[in-house]
Design a protein around this motif. Structure first.
Motif, short mmCIF file in Angstrom:
data_model
loop_
_atom_site.label_atom_id
_atom_site.label_comp_id
_atom_site.label_asym_id
_atom_site.label_seq_id
_atom_site.Cartn_x
_atom_site.Cartn_y
_atom_site.Cartn_z
N UNK A 188 0.86 -1.17 0.00
CA UNK A 188 0.00 0.00 0.00
C UNK A 188 0.90 1.23 0.00
N UNK A 189 0.86 1.99 -1.08
CA UNK A 189 1.77 3.15 -1.20
C UNK A 189 1.46 4.27 -0.21
N UNK A 190 0.36 4.16 0.53
CA UNK A 190 0.08 5.12 1.59
C UNK A 190 0.86 4.80 2.86
N UNK A 191 1.44 3.59 2.94
CA UNK A 191 2.26 3.21 4.09
C UNK A 191 3.71 3.68 3.87
N UNK A 192 4.39 4.13 4.90
CA UNK A 192 5.76 4.67 4.74
C UNK A 192 6.74 3.71 4.07
N UNK A 193 6.66 2.42 4.38
CA UNK A 193 7.62 1.47 3.82
C UNK A 193 7.45 1.23 2.32
N UNK A 194 6.32 1.68 1.75
CA UNK A 194 6.08 1.51 0.32
C UNK A 194 5.88 2.84 -0.41
N UNK A 195 6.03 3.95 0.29
CA UNK A 195 5.74 5.27 -0.30
C UNK A 195 6.64 5.62 -1.47
N UNK A 196 7.85 5.03 -1.56
CA UNK A 196 8.74 5.32 -2.69
C UNK A 196 8.13 4.86 -4.01
N UNK A 197 7.14 3.96 -3.94
CA UNK A 197 6.49 3.48 -5.16
C UNK A 197 5.48 4.48 -5.72
N UNK A 198 5.38 5.64 -5.11
CA UNK A 198 4.56 6.72 -5.66
C UNK A 198 5.35 7.50 -6.72
N UNK A 199 6.65 7.25 -6.80
CA UNK A 199 7.53 8.01 -7.68
C UNK A 199 8.19 7.06 -8.68
N UNK A 200 8.10 7.40 -9.96
CA UNK A 200 8.65 6.56 -11.02
C UNK A 200 10.14 6.27 -10.80
N UNK A 201 10.56 5.11 -11.29
CA UNK A 201 11.95 4.65 -11.23
C UNK A 201 12.40 4.27 -9.82
N UNK A 202 11.47 3.89 -8.98
CA UNK A 202 11.79 3.37 -7.66
C UNK A 202 11.33 1.93 -7.56
N UNK A 203 11.87 1.21 -6.62
CA UNK A 203 11.53 -0.19 -6.46
C UNK A 203 11.55 -0.60 -5.00
N UNK A 204 10.94 -1.76 -4.72
CA UNK A 204 11.05 -2.39 -3.42
C UNK A 204 11.40 -3.86 -3.65
N UNK A 205 11.99 -4.47 -2.66
CA UNK A 205 12.24 -5.91 -2.69
C UNK A 205 11.53 -6.51 -1.49
N UNK A 206 10.93 -7.67 -1.70
CA UNK A 206 10.29 -8.43 -0.64
C UNK A 206 10.90 -9.82 -0.67
N UNK A 207 11.67 -10.16 0.33
CA UNK A 207 12.38 -11.43 0.35
C UNK A 207 11.64 -12.52 1.12
N UNK A 208 10.57 -12.18 1.81
CA UNK A 208 9.87 -13.18 2.63
C UNK A 208 8.52 -13.54 2.04
N UNK A 209 8.27 -14.81 1.94
CA UNK A 209 6.94 -15.36 1.64
C UNK A 209 6.46 -15.21 0.20
N UNK A 210 7.19 -14.59 -0.66
CA UNK A 210 6.71 -14.40 -2.03
C UNK A 210 7.72 -14.94 -3.03
N UNK A 211 7.24 -15.71 -3.99
CA UNK A 211 8.11 -16.31 -4.98
C UNK A 211 9.00 -17.37 -4.33
N UNK A 212 10.13 -17.63 -4.96
CA UNK A 212 11.07 -18.63 -4.44
C UNK A 212 12.01 -17.97 -3.44
N UNK A 213 12.72 -16.92 -3.87
CA UNK A 213 13.65 -16.19 -3.00
C UNK A 213 13.21 -14.75 -2.77
N UNK A 214 12.03 -14.40 -3.22
CA UNK A 214 11.54 -13.04 -3.07
C UNK A 214 11.20 -12.43 -4.41
N UNK A 215 10.74 -11.18 -4.35
CA UNK A 215 10.36 -10.46 -5.57
C UNK A 215 10.91 -9.04 -5.53
N UNK A 216 11.06 -8.47 -6.71
CA UNK A 216 11.36 -7.05 -6.83
C UNK A 216 10.19 -6.43 -7.59
N UNK A 217 9.70 -5.30 -7.11
CA UNK A 217 8.61 -4.57 -7.74
C UNK A 217 9.14 -3.20 -8.13
#
Length: 146
Positions: free
Chosen positions: A40-69
């Motif tokens: 949720x981009x309204x949460x501080x830990x995901x707010x960088x996704x409101x701006x183009x050319x930014x990304x997050x990584x999630x290493x727990x519970x998603x995919x095999x070793x994680x995902x990059x968005x």
């Protein structure tokens, strides 16, 4: 100007893709997952996704070793598996992301561009990054593979 080039590349790559031509990667298991309303981009830990050319990584519970968005702009996001597609999952095959480059820590040092998922020069193997589906609804970004 560089951002426009990447955006055009992604559009061209997606438009020219044919699912019948995509090889099934035997190295990466096809796990089903769904981030639901976690991102949720309204949460501080995901707010960088409101701006183009930014990304997050999630290493727990998603995919095999994680995902990059990665956020391209508008409502366009791309998501990829954080396992080197040219290795079976092991201790060195988890990709780390810096900017738009994802790199494994195996001896071959394979690296991939997040914009398009293609291997960079010197990368060994025939597979590109494993893409995942994305969907937006307001400030919620859902990444899934099911």
């Amino acid at each position: 100007m560089k951002n426009i080039f990447y955006l055009l590349f992604i559009i061209f790559f997606v438009a020219c893709s044919n699912n019948d031509e995509i090889k099934k990667n035997p190295n990466i298991p096809d796990y089903n997952f769904n981030t639901g309303s976690l991102i949720n981009t309204d949460l501080p830990q995901f707010s960088q996704l409101k701006f183009a050319n930014n990304y997050i990584t999630l290493y727990d519970s998603f995919g095999v070793n994680g995902i990059v968005l990665y956020y391209l702009g508008g409502e366009q996001y791309v998501a990829y598996e954080l396992t080197d597609p040219n290795h079976t999952p092991n201790s060195c095959s988890t990709l780390t992301v810096e900017g738009i480059i994802a790199t494994c820590s195996c001896d071959d040092g394979n690296s991939y561009e997040i914009l398009g998922g293609l291997g960079r020069e010197g990368t060994t193997g025939e597979y590109t990054l494993k893409p995942y589906f994305t969907e937006t609804s307001g400030s919620i970004i859902r990444v899934f593979n099911n």
